[in-house]
Write a protein that holds these residues in place. Sequence first.
Motif, PDB file in Angstrom:
ATOM      1  N   TYR A   1       0.047  -2.653   4.406  1.00  0.00           N
ATOM      2  CA  TYR A   1      -0.906  -1.997   4.088  1.00  0.00           C
ATOM      3  C   TYR A   1      -2.307  -2.803   4.827  1.00  0.00           C
ATOM      4  CZ  TYR A   1       1.745   1.254   1.514  1.00  0.00           C
ATOM      5  OH  TYR A   1       2.573   2.289   1.146  1.00  0.00           O
ATOM      6  N   GLY A   2      -2.148  -3.375   5.791  1.00  0.00           N
ATOM      7  CA  GLY A   2      -3.201  -4.053   6.677  1.00  0.00           C
ATOM      8  C   GLY A   2      -3.557  -5.255   5.835  1.00  0.00           C
ATOM      9  N   HIS A   3      -2.946  -5.996   4.908  1.00  0.00           N
ATOM     10  CA  HIS A   3      -3.065  -7.128   4.174  1.00  0.00           C
ATOM     11  C   HIS A   3      -2.097  -8.055   4.340  1.00  0.00           C
ATOM     12  CE1 HIS A   3      -6.643  -5.320   1.759  1.00  0.00           C
ATOM     13  NE2 HIS A   3      -5.889  -4.229   1.888  1.00  0.00           N
ATOM     14  N   PHE A   4      -2.467  -9.275   4.184  1.00  0.00           N
ATOM     15  CA  PHE A   4      -1.345 -10.543   4.358  1.00  0.00           C
ATOM     16  C   PHE A   4      -0.387 -10.498   3.459  1.00  0.00           C
ATOM     17  CE2 PHE A   4      -0.157 -15.032   4.098  1.00  0.00           C
ATOM     18  CZ  PHE A   4       0.560 -15.219   5.431  1.00  0.00           C
ATOM     19  N   THR A   5      -0.739 -10.058   2.135  1.00  0.00           N
ATOM     20  CA  THR A   5       0.330 -10.249   0.977  1.00  0.00           C
ATOM     21  C   THR A   5       0.045  -8.769   0.227  1.00  0.00           C
ATOM     22  OG1 THR A   5      -1.063 -10.884  -0.789  1.00  0.00           O
ATOM     23  CG2 THR A   5      -0.189 -12.635   0.671  1.00  0.00           C
ATOM     24  N   PRO A   6       1.037  -8.528  -0.488  1.00  0.00           N
ATOM     25  CA  PRO A   6       0.932  -7.180  -1.113  1.00  0.00           C
ATOM     26  C   PRO A   6       0.037  -7.374  -2.405  1.00  0.00           C
ATOM     27  CG  PRO A   6       3.375  -7.917  -0.903  1.00  0.00           C
ATOM     28  CD  PRO A   6       2.549  -9.077  -0.378  1.00  0.00           C
ATOM     29  N   LEU A   7      -0.512  -8.390  -2.792  1.00  0.00           N
ATOM     30  CA  LEU A   7      -1.601  -8.588  -3.584  1.00  0.00           C
ATOM     31  C   LEU A   7      -2.862  -7.719  -3.174  1.00  0.00           C
ATOM     32  CD1 LEU A   7      -1.275 -12.175  -4.736  1.00  0.00           C
ATOM     33  CD2 LEU A   7      -0.620 -10.301  -6.005  1.00  0.00           C
ATOM     34  N   GLY A   8      -3.260  -8.154  -2.033  1.00  0.00           N
ATOM     35  CA  GLY A   8      -4.248  -7.251  -1.337  1.00  0.00           C
ATOM     36  C   GLY A   8      -4.070  -5.815  -1.213  1.00  0.00           C
ATOM     37  N   ALA A   9      -2.842  -5.353  -1.064  1.00  0.00           N
ATOM     38  CA  ALA A   9      -2.353  -4.052  -0.893  1.00  0.00           C
ATOM     39  C   ALA A   9      -2.124  -3.333  -2.161  1.00  0.00           C
ATOM     40  CB  ALA A   9      -1.242  -3.991  -0.076  1.00  0.00           C
ATOM     41  N   HIS A  10      -2.323  -3.828  -3.478  1.00  0.00           N
ATOM     42  CA  HIS A  10      -1.991  -3.188  -4.729  1.00  0.00           C
ATOM     43  C   HIS A  10      -2.284  -1.724  -4.643  1.00  0.00           C
ATOM     44  CE1 HIS A  10      -1.236  -3.026  -8.958  1.00  0.00           C
ATOM     45  NE2 HIS A  10      -2.551  -2.680  -9.248  1.00  0.00           N
TER      46      HIS A  10
ATOM     47  N   LEU B   1      11.052  -0.420   3.825  1.00  0.00           N
ATOM     48  CA  LEU B   1       9.802   0.358   3.984  1.00  0.00           C
ATOM     49  C   LEU B   1       8.970  -0.128   2.749  1.00  0.00           C
ATOM     50  CD1 LEU B   1      10.742   3.743   5.511  1.00  0.00           C
ATOM     51  CD2 LEU B   1      10.078   1.871   6.763  1.00  0.00           C
ATOM     52  N   GLY B   2       9.121  -1.189   2.078  1.00  0.00           N
ATOM     53  CA  GLY B   2       8.441  -1.467   1.066  1.00  0.00           C
ATOM     54  C   GLY B   2       7.017  -1.730   1.545  1.00  0.00           C
TER      55      GLY B   2
ATOM     56  N   SER C   1      -3.099   0.411  -2.360  1.00  0.00           N
ATOM     57  CA  SER C   1      -2.513   1.178  -1.626  1.00  0.00           C
ATOM     58  C   SER C   1      -0.815   1.639  -2.084  1.00  0.00           C
ATOM     59  CB  SER C   1      -2.252   0.762  -0.127  1.00  0.00           C
ATOM     60  OG  SER C   1      -3.685   0.669   0.407  1.00  0.00           O
ATOM     61  N   ILE C   2      -0.307   0.299  -2.519  1.00  0.00           N
ATOM     62  CA  ILE C   2       0.856   0.405  -3.318  1.00  0.00           C
ATOM     63  C   ILE C   2       0.909   1.418  -4.404  1.00  0.00           C
ATOM     64  CG2 ILE C   2       3.014  -0.863  -4.267  1.00  0.00           C
ATOM     65  CD1 ILE C   2       2.051  -3.330  -2.425  1.00  0.00           C
ATOM     66  N   GLN C   3       0.162   1.227  -5.265  1.00  0.00           N
ATOM     67  CA  GLN C   3      -0.160   2.096  -6.515  1.00  0.00           C
ATOM     68  C   GLN C   3       0.048   3.362  -6.144  1.00  0.00           C
ATOM     69  OE1 GLN C   3       0.695   0.665  -9.552  1.00  0.00           O
ATOM     70  NE2 GLN C   3       0.481   2.778 -10.269  1.00  0.00           N
TER      71      GLN C   3
ATOM     72  N   GLY D   1      10.210   6.771  -4.455  1.00  0.00           N
ATOM     73  CA  GLY D   1      10.172   6.414  -2.826  1.00  0.00           C
ATOM     74  C   GLY D   1      10.712   5.181  -2.812  1.00  0.00           C
ATOM     75  N   PRO D   2      10.380   4.647  -1.307  1.00  0.00           N
ATOM     76  CA  PRO D   2      10.641   3.357  -0.835  1.00  0.00           C
ATOM     77  C   PRO D   2       9.508   2.404  -0.999  1.00  0.00           C
ATOM     78  CG  PRO D   2       9.741   4.743   1.192  1.00  0.00           C
ATOM     79  CD  PRO D   2       9.745   5.568  -0.334  1.00  0.00           C
ATOM     80  N   VAL D   3       8.611   2.651  -1.786  1.00  0.00           N
ATOM     81  CA  VAL D   3       7.342   1.910  -1.940  1.00  0.00           C
ATOM     82  C   VAL D   3       7.088   1.519  -3.616  1.00  0.00           C
ATOM     83  CG1 VAL D   3       4.806   1.281  -1.624  1.00  0.00           C
ATOM     84  CG2 VAL D   3       6.174   2.480   0.385  1.00  0.00           C
ATOM     85  N   SER D   4       7.129   0.145  -3.782  1.00  0.00           N
ATOM     86  CA  SER D   4       6.694  -0.344  -5.113  1.00  0.00           C
ATOM     87  C   SER D   4       6.430  -1.674  -4.844  1.00  0.00           C
ATOM     88  CB  SER D   4       7.949  -0.190  -5.936  1.00  0.00           C
ATOM     89  OG  SER D   4       8.946  -1.393  -5.654  1.00  0.00           O
ATOM     90  N   ALA D   5       5.664  -2.310  -5.596  1.00  0.00           N
ATOM     91  CA  ALA D   5       5.437  -4.025  -5.761  1.00  0.00           C
ATOM     92  C   ALA D   5       6.474  -4.852  -5.495  1.00  0.00           C
ATOM     93  CB  ALA D   5       4.382  -4.367  -6.825  1.00  0.00           C
TER      94      ALA D   5
END
Length: 337
Positions: A41-50, A32-33, A52-54, A63-67
């Motif tokens: 989070y609606g982005h192609f890569t985690p870079l764009g979701a920074h 569930l990363g 939301s991830i933070q 929790g299950p979410v980190s970069a």
Amino acid sequence: MQTYRTLVFLAAFLTFDLIMFGAFVRLTDSGLGCPDWPGCYGHFTPLGAHASIQQALEAMPYGPVSAFQAWIEMIHRYAGAILGMLIIGFMVLAWRLRRSLPYRPTLATVIFGLVCLQGAFGAWTVTHRLMPVVVTTHLVLGMSLLAMLTWLAAREKSHAAVPAHAGNGRIWMVLGFIVLFLQLALGGWVSTNYAALACMDFPTCHGAWLPTMDFDSGFALLRGLGQASSGEIISQDALTAIHWTHRNFAFLVIALLGVLAWRWRHTSGLKGPARALLALLALQLLTGLTTIFFQWPLLIAVIHNGGAAALVLISTTLLWRLSRAGKPPSGRGHQHA
């Protein structure tokens, strides 16, 4: 035709890698990363979701979410997409070359359908919040995909002729293959229920040969992660039942496949994969025990999952060669059905 063969071998290789990396995803709790699909989070890569991830990390530090977990999850998805494109490529070629290839494109088409189904279960793994039955099915489908791709690749490789008498053992290898897949499903059930450490001793479990177990709760399919069917937290007795079943069923797998491999270890056309099968069975036993005694170290657990995939690959190779018993050597440059 060379392009077709190359795509087949690349797809088989990538599938094996994906199964091992999928184990790494599970074992690092990265499923569930990125808690949406297909993006992060609606982005192609985690870079764009920074951002939301933070935000998720601040809300749930453990929790299950980190970069790191988001990248692990997305790399797995990217590799799965590449595999899908490879399979589409060789399926299209199989149909275009169907008059020159020595076999029909049926299997290539079935593999395409299976990878689509596998992709759907990959999405449901996320949307159903790692529901054990969904994740286990995703694993079993991945192993099935590897078996089909191995069969497809085996048709493209030459090997020594297998004597006709060896074909008598084909039905036993089919039985061994079925038993192996049952064990893979049990292993997936252990992993997806986090029951690997339910028994910390060996050969007994909790100091008993038959410990207290709850099979009804342990093997109830329609329930959430870490839950019983009632919605309560799953009990230790249920986790023990899951672990104990997988542990003891392994001895049946080792006995059946081990006897067959030992029987064929000097047989022309079979001795290579038969000896590899013996080595892999020993490796699986060793890594399984090491997982218990060293409390599930990540590297050993990933190797154990990779060993399971290798067992599928070798068992499929043996089954293919047994199907050719008494016939001319098959593979590149030979006609076969």
